[in-house]
Scaffold this motif. Structure first.
Motif, PDB file in Angstrom:
ATOM      1  N   ARG A   1     -16.272 -13.926 -35.552  1.00 43.29           N
ATOM      2  CA  ARG A   1     -14.881 -13.887 -35.984  1.00 43.29           C
ATOM      3  C   ARG A   1     -14.535 -15.103 -36.824  1.00 43.29           C
ATOM      4  O   ARG A   1     -15.150 -16.172 -36.701  1.00 43.29           O
ATOM      5  CB  ARG A   1     -13.950 -13.823 -34.774  1.00 43.29           C
ATOM      6  CG  ARG A   1     -14.039 -15.053 -33.854  1.00 43.29           C
ATOM      7  CD  ARG A   1     -13.162 -14.885 -32.633  1.00 43.29           C
ATOM      8  NE  ARG A   1     -13.138 -16.108 -31.827  1.00 43.29           N
ATOM      9  CZ  ARG A   1     -12.425 -16.254 -30.717  1.00 43.29           C
ATOM     10  NH1 ARG A   1     -11.677 -15.237 -30.279  1.00 43.29           N
ATOM     11  NH2 ARG A   1     -12.451 -17.388 -30.039  1.00 43.29           N
ATOM     12  N   ASP A   2     -13.547 -14.931 -37.682  1.00 43.63           N
ATOM     13  CA  ASP A   2     -12.925 -16.002 -38.453  1.00 43.63           C
ATOM     14  C   ASP A   2     -11.471 -16.049 -37.986  1.00 43.63           C
ATOM     15  O   ASP A   2     -10.643 -15.239 -38.411  1.00 43.63           O
ATOM     16  CB  ASP A   2     -13.022 -15.687 -39.951  1.00 43.63           C
ATOM     17  CG  ASP A   2     -12.277 -16.699 -40.838  1.00 43.63           C
ATOM     18  OD1 ASP A   2     -11.481 -17.491 -40.305  1.00 43.63           O
ATOM     19  OD2 ASP A   2     -12.485 -16.655 -42.066  1.00 43.63           O
ATOM     20  N   VAL A   3     -11.177 -16.978 -37.110  1.00 41.90           N
ATOM     21  CA  VAL A   3      -9.866 -16.961 -36.455  1.00 41.90           C
ATOM     22  C   VAL A   3      -8.730 -17.238 -37.433  1.00 41.90           C
ATOM     23  O   VAL A   3      -7.587 -16.833 -37.197  1.00 41.90           O
ATOM     24  CB  VAL A   3      -9.819 -17.962 -35.284  1.00 41.90           C
ATOM     25  CG1 VAL A   3     -10.810 -17.544 -34.195  1.00 41.90           C
ATOM     26  CG2 VAL A   3     -10.110 -19.391 -35.755  1.00 41.90           C
ATOM     27  N   THR A   4      -9.025 -17.917 -38.540  1.00 44.73           N
ATOM     28  CA  THR A   4      -7.979 -18.204 -39.521  1.00 44.73           C
ATOM     29  C   THR A   4      -7.711 -17.001 -40.408  1.00 44.73           C
ATOM     30  O   THR A   4      -6.583 -16.516 -40.533  1.00 44.73           O
ATOM     31  CB  THR A   4      -8.366 -19.412 -40.387  1.00 44.73           C
ATOM     32  OG1 THR A   4      -8.739 -20.507 -39.542  1.00 44.73           O
ATOM     33  CG2 THR A   4      -7.203 -19.839 -41.270  1.00 44.73           C
ATOM     34  N   SER A   5      -8.776 -16.511 -41.070  1.00 40.24           N
ATOM     35  CA  SER A   5      -8.592 -15.397 -42.012  1.00 40.24           C
ATOM     36  C   SER A   5      -8.119 -14.132 -41.315  1.00 40.24           C
ATOM     37  O   SER A   5      -7.242 -13.420 -41.821  1.00 40.24           O
ATOM     38  CB  SER A   5      -9.902 -15.124 -42.757  1.00 40.24           C
ATOM     39  OG  SER A   5     -10.289 -16.248 -43.522  1.00 40.24           O
ATOM     40  N   GLN A   6      -8.664 -13.855 -40.139  1.00 46.57           N
ATOM     41  CA  GLN A   6      -8.283 -12.622 -39.456  1.00 46.57           C
ATOM     42  C   GLN A   6      -6.872 -12.685 -38.876  1.00 46.57           C
ATOM     43  O   GLN A   6      -6.230 -11.658 -38.687  1.00 46.57           O
ATOM     44  CB  GLN A   6      -9.315 -12.290 -38.374  1.00 46.57           C
ATOM     45  CG  GLN A   6     -10.651 -11.823 -38.957  1.00 46.57           C
ATOM     46  CD  GLN A   6     -11.701 -11.576 -37.898  1.00 46.57           C
ATOM     47  OE1 GLN A   6     -12.361 -12.499 -37.447  1.00 46.57           O
ATOM     48  NE2 GLN A   6     -11.845 -10.325 -37.491  1.00 46.57           N
ATOM     49  N   ALA A   7      -6.370 -13.909 -38.656  1.00 46.55           N
ATOM     50  CA  ALA A   7      -5.005 -14.048 -38.161  1.00 46.55           C
ATOM     51  C   ALA A   7      -3.977 -14.029 -39.279  1.00 46.55           C
ATOM     52  O   ALA A   7      -2.854 -13.548 -39.098  1.00 46.55           O
ATOM     53  CB  ALA A   7      -4.867 -15.345 -37.363  1.00 46.55           C
ATOM     54  N   THR A   8      -4.342 -14.546 -40.449  1.00 50.27           N
ATOM     55  CA  THR A   8      -3.347 -14.733 -41.509  1.00 50.27           C
ATOM     56  C   THR A   8      -3.391 -13.664 -42.590  1.00 50.27           C
ATOM     57  O   THR A   8      -2.443 -13.551 -43.382  1.00 50.27           O
ATOM     58  CB  THR A   8      -3.534 -16.105 -42.191  1.00 50.27           C
ATOM     59  OG1 THR A   8      -4.855 -16.171 -42.761  1.00 50.27           O
ATOM     60  CG2 THR A   8      -3.369 -17.238 -41.194  1.00 50.27           C
ATOM     61  N   VAL A   9      -4.468 -12.887 -42.655  1.00 51.92           N
ATOM     62  CA  VAL A   9      -4.613 -11.890 -43.713  1.00 51.92           C
ATOM     63  C   VAL A   9      -4.721 -10.505 -43.085  1.00 51.92           C
ATOM     64  O   VAL A   9      -5.630 -10.255 -42.285  1.00 51.92           O
ATOM     65  CB  VAL A   9      -5.872 -12.161 -44.570  1.00 51.92           C
ATOM     66  CG1 VAL A   9      -6.014 -11.107 -45.652  1.00 51.92           C
ATOM     67  CG2 VAL A   9      -5.819 -13.554 -45.181  1.00 51.92           C
TER      68      VAL A   9
ATOM     69  N   VAL B   1      -9.431  -8.601 -48.722  1.00 52.50           N
ATOM     70  CA  VAL B   1      -9.353 -10.059 -48.789  1.00 52.50           C
ATOM     71  C   VAL B   1     -10.023 -10.696 -47.579  1.00 52.50           C
ATOM     72  O   VAL B   1     -10.650 -11.759 -47.688  1.00 52.50           O
ATOM     73  CB  VAL B   1      -7.886 -10.520 -48.921  1.00 52.50           C
ATOM     74  CG1 VAL B   1      -7.781 -12.035 -48.873  1.00 52.50           C
ATOM     75  CG2 VAL B   1      -7.281  -9.994 -50.224  1.00 52.50           C
ATOM     76  N   GLN B   2      -9.902 -10.068 -46.420  1.00 57.70           N
ATOM     77  CA  GLN B   2     -10.585 -10.615 -45.245  1.00 57.70           C
ATOM     78  C   GLN B   2     -12.079 -10.774 -45.500  1.00 57.70           C
ATOM     79  O   GLN B   2     -12.677 -11.804 -45.170  1.00 57.70           O
ATOM     80  CB  GLN B   2     -10.368  -9.714 -44.021  1.00 57.70           C
ATOM     81  CG  GLN B   2      -9.091  -9.965 -43.256  1.00 57.70           C
ATOM     82  CD  GLN B   2      -9.117  -9.287 -41.887  1.00 57.70           C
ATOM     83  OE1 GLN B   2     -10.161  -8.799 -41.432  1.00 57.70           O
ATOM     84  NE2 GLN B   2      -7.974  -9.262 -41.217  1.00 57.70           N
ATOM     85  N   VAL B   3     -12.690  -9.758 -46.086  1.00 59.03           N
ATOM     86  CA  VAL B   3     -14.125  -9.818 -46.359  1.00 59.03           C
ATOM     87  C   VAL B   3     -14.433 -10.954 -47.335  1.00 59.03           C
ATOM     88  O   VAL B   3     -15.374 -11.729 -47.143  1.00 59.03           O
ATOM     89  CB  VAL B   3     -14.644  -8.482 -46.906  1.00 59.03           C
ATOM     90  CG1 VAL B   3     -16.131  -8.582 -47.278  1.00 59.03           C
ATOM     91  CG2 VAL B   3     -14.434  -7.368 -45.890  1.00 59.03           C
ATOM     92  N   LEU B   4     -13.623 -11.076 -48.387  1.00 61.14           N
ATOM     93  CA  LEU B   4     -13.851 -12.123 -49.384  1.00 61.14           C
ATOM     94  C   LEU B   4     -13.785 -13.508 -48.753  1.00 61.14           C
ATOM     95  O   LEU B   4     -14.633 -14.373 -49.029  1.00 61.14           O
ATOM     96  CB  LEU B   4     -12.825 -12.013 -50.507  1.00 61.14           C
ATOM     97  CG  LEU B   4     -12.830 -10.713 -51.318  1.00 61.14           C
ATOM     98  CD1 LEU B   4     -11.696 -10.727 -52.342  1.00 61.14           C
ATOM     99  CD2 LEU B   4     -14.167 -10.496 -52.009  1.00 61.14           C
ATOM    100  N   LEU B   5     -12.805 -13.740 -47.912  1.00 65.45           N
ATOM    101  CA  LEU B   5     -12.621 -15.067 -47.332  1.00 65.45           C
ATOM    102  C   LEU B   5     -13.656 -15.378 -46.251  1.00 65.45           C
ATOM    103  O   LEU B   5     -14.116 -16.520 -46.137  1.00 65.45           O
ATOM    104  CB  LEU B   5     -11.207 -15.200 -46.760  1.00 65.45           C
ATOM    105  CG  LEU B   5     -10.060 -15.090 -47.776  1.00 65.45           C
ATOM    106  CD1 LEU B   5      -8.718 -15.363 -47.106  1.00 65.45           C
ATOM    107  CD2 LEU B   5     -10.280 -16.028 -48.955  1.00 65.45           C
ATOM    108  N   VAL B   6     -14.013 -14.394 -45.465  1.00 64.22           N
ATOM    109  CA  VAL B   6     -15.017 -14.619 -44.431  1.00 64.22           C
ATOM    110  C   VAL B   6     -16.391 -14.879 -45.058  1.00 64.22           C
ATOM    111  O   VAL B   6     -17.163 -15.714 -44.582  1.00 64.22           O
ATOM    112  CB  VAL B   6     -15.077 -13.422 -43.458  1.00 64.22           C
ATOM    113  CG1 VAL B   6     -16.251 -13.565 -42.489  1.00 64.22           C
ATOM    114  CG2 VAL B   6     -13.774 -13.315 -42.672  1.00 64.22           C
ATOM    115  N   ALA B   7     -16.673 -14.186 -46.136  1.00 70.05           N
ATOM    116  CA  ALA B   7     -17.977 -14.332 -46.801  1.00 70.05           C
ATOM    117  C   ALA B   7     -18.065 -15.594 -47.653  1.00 70.05           C
ATOM    118  O   ALA B   7     -19.175 -16.036 -47.995  1.00 70.05           O
ATOM    119  CB  ALA B   7     -18.241 -13.114 -47.685  1.00 70.05           C
ATOM    120  N   GLU B   8     -16.941 -16.186 -47.978  1.00 65.22           N
ATOM    121  CA  GLU B   8     -16.886 -17.248 -48.997  1.00 65.22           C
ATOM    122  C   GLU B   8     -17.871 -18.384 -48.750  1.00 65.22           C
ATOM    123  O   GLU B   8     -18.670 -18.727 -49.626  1.00 65.22           O
ATOM    124  CB  GLU B   8     -15.463 -17.814 -49.071  1.00 65.22           C
ATOM    125  CG  GLU B   8     -15.331 -18.991 -50.030  1.00 65.22           C
ATOM    126  CD  GLU B   8     -13.910 -19.558 -50.049  1.00 65.22           C
ATOM    127  OE1 GLU B   8     -13.669 -20.468 -50.860  1.00 65.22           O
ATOM    128  OE2 GLU B   8     -13.062 -19.109 -49.255  1.00 65.22           O
TER     129      GLU B   8
END
Length: 315
Positions: free
Chosen positions: A45-53, A118-125
């Motif tokens: 999990r990405d607690v930031t991206s998944q919470a904000t996007v 966008v979640q995928v883009l940010l998690v993969a970044e």
């Protein structure tokens, strides 16, 4: 460098001018390891991206060069997006590439455009950038040596001084920078160095032991002209001329060339200079007549090439 998707995903695989390319299975494994480091065990999990996007949000991001160099590692982009999308249960972003591995790129150049969740883009970044920036740094360093050696007939080689777990990527990046891979590991070429000679009792004994055990090429390290001649007499296929000042190197090359094709010595003995090599003396070393210059710094000391993933503002 395509991989087999787990489902139909709108991902455009990146063609590469670099041959041979990276093994898709290796790419998949390397990306999985990197994502596990960043997200925790799959799915993670990405607690930031998944919470904000919101999962439904879509957008476009550009992979941009922050500095000029030689690009490598773009072949991992689609696989990283594919795996992240699978973990999140979302569609994979579509990718349009504007460059390919091995290209010389300019500061500010857009290398690829990614459109999708966008979640995928940010998690993969970060995983995407870590791998492409590292590979591009190695390719850029290698290209500088290749340019310096242009016209000499000598080639720059990498070594085994690679980042653990990333050898395949870094050696691929050397090829992208117009360098040459030496050996992939301890298994494909025998390299007899001073400690092997001590253990075996002599150069001849070490060479004979390798010949008796394995059907591989045999290289012998030599620090002096005398040692190089001893290695030739022992039946070495090629020589590693280590830490020789240029005049000594040139004299050793001349002595070896004079023996070629005589007394059982091959018609051409490949010669490699190594140790104390710097870019500012690369050409004079090459002009001493060696076939290769091996440079551990290509992989152990190359800085990354600064790449970024910029999310475009919503229209």
């Amino acid at each position: 460098m395509s991989t087999t998707p787990e489902r139909d995903l709108p991902v455009v695989d990146q063609p590469s001018a670099v041959q041979p390319g990276l093994d898709p299975a290796w790419v998949a494994g390397a990306v999985t390891t990197a994502l596990d480091e960043d997200l925790g065990p799959a799915p993670g999990r990405d607690v930031t991206s998944q919470a904000t996007v919101p999962a439904s949000a879509t957008g476009t991001a550009d992979l941009v060069a922050r500095e000029a160099g030689t690009v490598a590692g773009l072949v991992v982009v689609t696989e990283t997006l594919r795996q992240v999308a699978t973990r999140l249960g979302l569609p994979a972003p579509a990718v349009t590439f504007h460059a390919q591995d091995g290209d010389d790129i300019a500061r500010g150049q857009v290398l690829a455009s990614l459109a999708g969740p966008v979640q995928v883009l940010l998690v993969a970044e970060r995983t995407l950038l870590n791998l492409t920036s590292r590979a591009s740094g190695v390719a850029t360093a290698t290209a500088a040596w290749a340019r310096e050696l242009a016209g000499t007939g000598a080639q720059v080689l990498d070594t085994r001084k690679t980042t653990p777990g990333l050898r395949a990527l870094e050696k691929y990046a050397v090829r992208a920078g117009c360098g040459t891979n030496k050996r992939m590991g301890l298994y494909d070429v025998a390299m007899i160095k001073d400690n092997h000679v001590v253990a075996a009792g002599s150069v001849a004994a070490a060479v004979a032991a390798v010949r008796a055990a394995f059907d591989v090429a045999v290289q012998v390290e030599a620090d002096t002209t005398v040692q190089a001649m001893e290695a030739l007499d022992a039946g070495a296929d090629f020589l590693l001329l280590d830490n020789m000042p240029t005049p000594v190197l040139a004299a050793t090359v001349s002595a070896v060339r004079a023996r070629q094709g005589r007394d059982g010595v091959p018609a051409h003995v490949e010669l490699e200079a190594t140790g104390n090599l710097t870019l500012d003396r690369a050409r004079e070393v090459a002009e001493a007549g060696v076939d290769y210059l091996s440079v551990g710094a290509l992989t152990h000391s190359a800085p990354i090439l600064d790449l970024a993933l910029d999310l475009r503002p919503a229209s």
